[in-house]
Design a protein around this motif. Sequence first.
Motif, PDB file in Angstrom:
ATOM      1  N   PRO A   1     -17.570  16.048  -5.331  1.00 56.06           N
ATOM      2  CA  PRO A   1     -17.082  15.073  -6.307  1.00 56.06           C
ATOM      3  C   PRO A   1     -17.794  13.719  -6.204  1.00 56.06           C
ATOM      4  O   PRO A   1     -17.665  12.893  -7.109  1.00 56.06           O
ATOM      5  CB  PRO A   1     -15.598  14.942  -5.960  1.00 56.06           C
ATOM      6  N   ASN A   2     -18.557  13.500  -5.129  1.00 57.84           N
ATOM      7  CA  ASN A   2     -19.247  12.219  -4.936  1.00 57.84           C
ATOM      8  C   ASN A   2     -20.693  12.233  -5.405  1.00 57.84           C
ATOM      9  O   ASN A   2     -21.317  11.172  -5.512  1.00 57.84           O
ATOM     10  CB  ASN A   2     -19.236  11.846  -3.443  1.00 57.84           C
ATOM     11  N   THR A   3     -21.256  13.421  -5.667  1.00 55.57           N
ATOM     12  CA  THR A   3     -22.702  13.537  -5.868  1.00 55.57           C
ATOM     13  C   THR A   3     -23.224  12.658  -6.995  1.00 55.57           C
ATOM     14  O   THR A   3     -24.183  11.898  -6.812  1.00 55.57           O
ATOM     15  CB  THR A   3     -23.095  15.002  -6.130  1.00 55.57           C
ATOM     16  N   ALA A   4     -22.617  12.745  -8.173  1.00 54.35           N
ATOM     17  CA  ALA A   4     -23.122  11.995  -9.328  1.00 54.35           C
ATOM     18  C   ALA A   4     -23.109  10.496  -9.058  1.00 54.35           C
ATOM     19  O   ALA A   4     -24.069   9.783  -9.400  1.00 54.35           O
ATOM     20  CB  ALA A   4     -22.296  12.322 -10.567  1.00 54.35           C
ATOM     21  N   ARG A   5     -22.045  10.007  -8.433  1.00 49.10           N
ATOM     22  CA  ARG A   5     -21.971   8.572  -8.133  1.00 49.10           C
ATOM     23  C   ARG A   5     -23.042   8.174  -7.113  1.00 49.10           C
ATOM     24  O   ARG A   5     -23.693   7.125  -7.261  1.00 49.10           O
ATOM     25  CB  ARG A   5     -20.583   8.217  -7.607  1.00 49.10           C
ATOM     26  N   LEU A   6     -23.253   8.986  -6.093  1.00 46.87           N
ATOM     27  CA  LEU A   6     -24.262   8.677  -5.084  1.00 46.87           C
ATOM     28  C   LEU A   6     -25.666   8.659  -5.689  1.00 46.87           C
ATOM     29  O   LEU A   6     -26.508   7.843  -5.287  1.00 46.87           O
ATOM     30  CB  LEU A   6     -24.191   9.690  -3.940  1.00 46.87           C
ATOM     31  N   VAL A   7     -25.923   9.534  -6.652  1.00 48.04           N
ATOM     32  CA  VAL A   7     -27.221   9.559  -7.332  1.00 48.04           C
ATOM     33  C   VAL A   7     -27.422   8.263  -8.115  1.00 48.04           C
ATOM     34  O   VAL A   7     -28.507   7.658  -8.088  1.00 48.04           O
ATOM     35  CB  VAL A   7     -27.323  10.794  -8.245  1.00 48.04           C
ATOM     36  N   VAL A   8     -26.392   7.812  -8.826  1.00 43.32           N
ATOM     37  CA  VAL A   8     -26.485   6.550  -9.577  1.00 43.32           C
ATOM     38  C   VAL A   8     -26.689   5.387  -8.617  1.00 43.32           C
ATOM     39  O   VAL A   8     -27.525   4.496  -8.866  1.00 43.32           O
ATOM     40  CB  VAL A   8     -25.221   6.338 -10.434  1.00 43.32           C
ATOM     41  N   GLU A   9     -25.956   5.380  -7.528  1.00 47.99           N
ATOM     42  CA  GLU A   9     -26.074   4.287  -6.561  1.00 47.99           C
ATOM     43  C   GLU A   9     -27.457   4.257  -5.912  1.00 47.99           C
ATOM     44  O   GLU A   9     -27.978   3.169  -5.609  1.00 47.99           O
ATOM     45  CB  GLU A   9     -24.983   4.407  -5.497  1.00 47.99           C
ATOM     46  N   GLU A  10     -28.068   5.421  -5.706  1.00 48.45           N
ATOM     47  CA  GLU A  10     -29.424   5.450  -5.154  1.00 48.45           C
ATOM     48  C   GLU A  10     -30.378   4.747  -6.108  1.00 48.45           C
ATOM     49  O   GLU A  10     -31.249   3.986  -5.675  1.00 48.45           O
ATOM     50  CB  GLU A  10     -29.853   6.895  -4.888  1.00 48.45           C
ATOM     51  N   GLY A  11     -30.245   5.020  -7.394  1.00 51.22           N
ATOM     52  CA  GLY A  11     -30.884   4.205  -8.414  1.00 51.22           C
ATOM     53  C   GLY A  11     -32.288   4.557  -8.839  1.00 51.22           C
ATOM     54  O   GLY A  11     -32.803   3.948  -9.787  1.00 51.22           O
ATOM     55  N   GLY A  12     -32.936   5.517  -8.195  1.00 45.26           N
ATOM     56  CA  GLY A  12     -34.328   5.773  -8.514  1.00 45.26           C
ATOM     57  C   GLY A  12     -34.607   7.036  -9.308  1.00 45.26           C
ATOM     58  O   GLY A  12     -35.777   7.384  -9.530  1.00 45.26           O
ATOM     59  N   PHE A  13     -33.563   7.740  -9.743  1.00 43.17           N
ATOM     60  CA  PHE A  13     -33.776   9.002 -10.453  1.00 43.17           C
ATOM     61  C   PHE A  13     -33.806   8.769 -11.964  1.00 43.17           C
ATOM     62  O   PHE A  13     -32.888   8.164 -12.524  1.00 43.17           O
ATOM     63  CB  PHE A  13     -32.683  10.014 -10.096  1.00 43.17           C
ATOM     64  N   VAL A  14     -34.850   9.272 -12.602  1.00 41.57           N
ATOM     65  CA  VAL A  14     -34.950   9.182 -14.061  1.00 41.57           C
ATOM     66  C   VAL A  14     -33.863  10.025 -14.707  1.00 41.57           C
ATOM     67  O   VAL A  14     -33.283   9.636 -15.722  1.00 41.57           O
ATOM     68  CB  VAL A  14     -36.343   9.634 -14.539  1.00 41.57           C
ATOM     69  N   TYR A  15     -33.578  11.178 -14.111  1.00 40.49           N
ATOM     70  CA  TYR A  15     -32.525  12.039 -14.662  1.00 40.49           C
ATOM     71  C   TYR A  15     -31.789  12.762 -13.549  1.00 40.49           C
ATOM     72  O   TYR A  15     -32.300  12.949 -12.449  1.00 40.49           O
ATOM     73  CB  TYR A  15     -33.107  13.055 -15.657  1.00 40.49           C
ATOM     74  N   ASP A  16     -30.569  13.160 -13.881  1.00 40.46           N
ATOM     75  CA  ASP A  16     -29.720  13.991 -13.034  1.00 40.46           C
ATOM     76  C   ASP A  16     -29.470  15.280 -13.822  1.00 40.46           C
ATOM     77  O   ASP A  16     -29.118  15.223 -15.005  1.00 40.46           O
ATOM     78  CB  ASP A  16     -28.407  13.245 -12.755  1.00 40.46           C
ATOM     79  N   ALA A  17     -29.669  16.426 -13.183  1.00 35.85           N
ATOM     80  CA  ALA A  17     -29.488  17.714 -13.870  1.00 35.85           C
ATOM     81  C   ALA A  17     -28.222  18.441 -13.439  1.00 35.85           C
ATOM     82  O   ALA A  17     -28.017  19.597 -13.815  1.00 35.85           O
ATOM     83  CB  ALA A  17     -30.703  18.615 -13.626  1.00 35.85           C
ATOM     84  N   ASP A  18     -27.346  17.773 -12.678  1.00 30.91           N
ATOM     85  CA  ASP A  18     -26.132  18.425 -12.190  1.00 30.91           C
ATOM     86  C   ASP A  18     -25.041  18.462 -13.254  1.00 30.91           C
ATOM     87  O   ASP A  18     -23.942  17.930 -13.077  1.00 30.91           O
ATOM     88  CB  ASP A  18     -25.605  17.715 -10.942  1.00 30.91           C
TER      89      ASP A  18
END
Length: 300
Positions: free
Chosen positions: A168-185
């Motif tokens: 349940p934390n993955t999407a938020r952690l990806v946004v917080e990391e900040g360097g991904f152009v896209y998330d495919a999850d």
Amino acid sequence: MTYPRDLVGYGRNPPQANWPGGAKVAVQFVINYEEGGENSILHGDKGSEAFLSEMVGAQSQEGARAMAMESLYEYGSRAGFWRLHRLFAEFGMPVTVFGVASAMEKNPAAVEAMLEAKWEVASHGYRWIDYQRVPEEIEQEHIAKAIKVHARLTGERPFGWYQGRTSPNTARLVVEEGGFVYDADSYADDLPYYDTQHGKPQLIVPYTLDANDMKFVAQNGFTTGEQFTSYLIDAFDALHAEGETAPKMMSVGLHCRIVAKPGRILGLRRFLEHIAARDSVWVARRIDIARHWLAQHPYK
């Protein structure tokens, strides 16, 4: 009351994708490179892998190695990867790799081949394990490790992310990391979209679990390559027809240890032949679709 899920999406009037060349459908092939990143006591896990192999319904062997399971995974990196590499090279079609960092570390020759082919190498996380109940701080640490190892192996950080077995934390952690152009999850749409629930807009380029070879090793799935071909062609033809007025994208999920078996690879070949013979098709890497969407439909 606020509800944290979006059940509406684009609704009746999806945006015009404006794919390059006026394509009616964008087709995106993913090769999941996971072999060597799965559960194993060799990797410090409690037991062996039990997911996504020929042994449907296998149980994890706690505290011990499962040699048959290990060899099923080894097939993917030893033989299956190269069969897929040859096939896509023959057709000249681009690919996105969802690469597990700890798996890529163990086979630098495969990584070199991905880069030589100009495939996109997106991140599939640091480990191929289920993060559902992994503590948030450990998952955050693994995201950072994945980026570091990925950059060392490929020469640059990953710009695409797909954990697969998320928490349940993955999407938020990806946004917080900040360097991904896209998330495919996500599997929530046939078009890219923006997720704004974690403080800033994150482009989502949805993936698929139905047009996916994992159904060869599921109890309700494909048993022959012909069934895989038929399903992929039906999905493509439906989207190609819709593309007369509302173009969409089609993801196809592949695994080195699954579709690259001799009894299945011809099913994939027949689908490549089918789309190669059609017009108004854009076969693209996932990063190309993401950048196109950002340019055509910037977040407002």
